[in-house]
Design a protein around this motif. Structure first.
Motif: not given
Length: 275
Positions: A16-20
């Motif tokens: 979930r790269p949008e959460r990094f």
């Protein structure tokens, strides 16, 4: 980069790269990008590539990656692909049970600090040896998995004997104070604060978080109270240039008391610069 030992360690799924960046902006002292439990088997290879692309260009690392365990088909490639990235501040090994587990990881980790997640009976029974492993900087307590492995129902007083062992072995080995396990009830901030304070009083220095809303509560629970800081400052002021017995607030103070006062003031200053 955080120089004080992290209080809040926030997990985020590796796919979930949008959460990094959201996790990084949450106020968490450290973010663990998870390739293990949070990622389905069929998504692990793709998640590894996502993490590589997200962290390759970072110069201010705050991210630790939890790689898959040694006995999985993904472990070696996780380490090979990610250990050399500038944005990776360390590697976390799940289900760590012996010093040899960390030695095998350290050989491929390119000097990255290692975090051991202790979550099995075997890991606890081998703590004296485990804490001697090269590259290890900190233990974390995987309370949920440990309860399942040990057949223990409850994560408070039921696990305090284990918490004490982790604190003492960490202290003896010169590691940072260990990190306590997650509190799974995301809706009860008061319970989270109690859990964190309980861990702090047992000598833990941080707590694993599974949601950004937990971060502020955990960070605050590890800060000395205003009253404690004021007391510590009075103690330090009283001993400055003093000879013989010294009393503060009507109580005699000796070296252990002075040492505690100095630790409280140092902690207050250290985390004030972080927050």
């Amino acid at each position: 980069m955080i120089t004080a030992p992290a209080r809040s360690i926030l997990f985020v799924p590796g796919d979930r790269p949008e959460r990094f960046d959201k996790a990084r902006a949450s106020g968490a002292d450290l973010v663990v990008i998870d390739l293990e439990d949070a990622v389905l088997p069929e998504r692990k290879a793709a998640a590894r590539e996502v993490i590589h692309d997200a962290l390759a260009g970072l110069s201010d690392p705050r991210f630790v990656v939890r790689v898959n365990s040694l006995d999985t088909e993904w472990h070696a490639e996780d380490v090979r692909a990610l250990a050399g990235l500038s944005g990776v501040a360390g590697l976390m090994l799940p289900k760590t049970e012996r010093a040899g587990d960390l030695s095998a990881l350290q050989a491929a980790a390119r000097g990255k600090p290692l975090h051991a997640l202790v979550e099995t009976v075997a890991g606890v029974l081998n703590l004296a040896q485990l804490v001697t492993a090269p590259g290890l900087v900190r233990l974390s307590f995987g309370t949920v998995d440990f309860q399942a492995d040990a057949g223990i129902d409850g994560d408070a007083a039921e696990l305090d004997a284990i918490r004490t062992q982790m604190v003492l072995h960490s202290r003896a080995a010169g590691l940072d104070a260990p990190v306590d396990g997650v509190s799974t009830d995301l809706s009860d901030d008061a319970a989270l604060a109690r859990d964190t304070d309980h861990a702090r009083r047992f000598g833990f220095g941080g707590k694993l978080c599974v949601h950004p809303r937990q971060v502020a509560v955990v960070n605050a629970a590890f800060l000395p109270s205003d009253a404690d800081v004021a007391w510590a400052q009075r103690v330090i002021a009283a001993i400055d240039g003093a000879f013989g017995a010294v009393a503060v607030d009507g109580k005699l103070i000796d070296k252990p008391v002075v040492d505690r006062a100095k630790r409280l003031v140092a902690m207050h200053r250290r985390y004030a610069t972080v927050d």
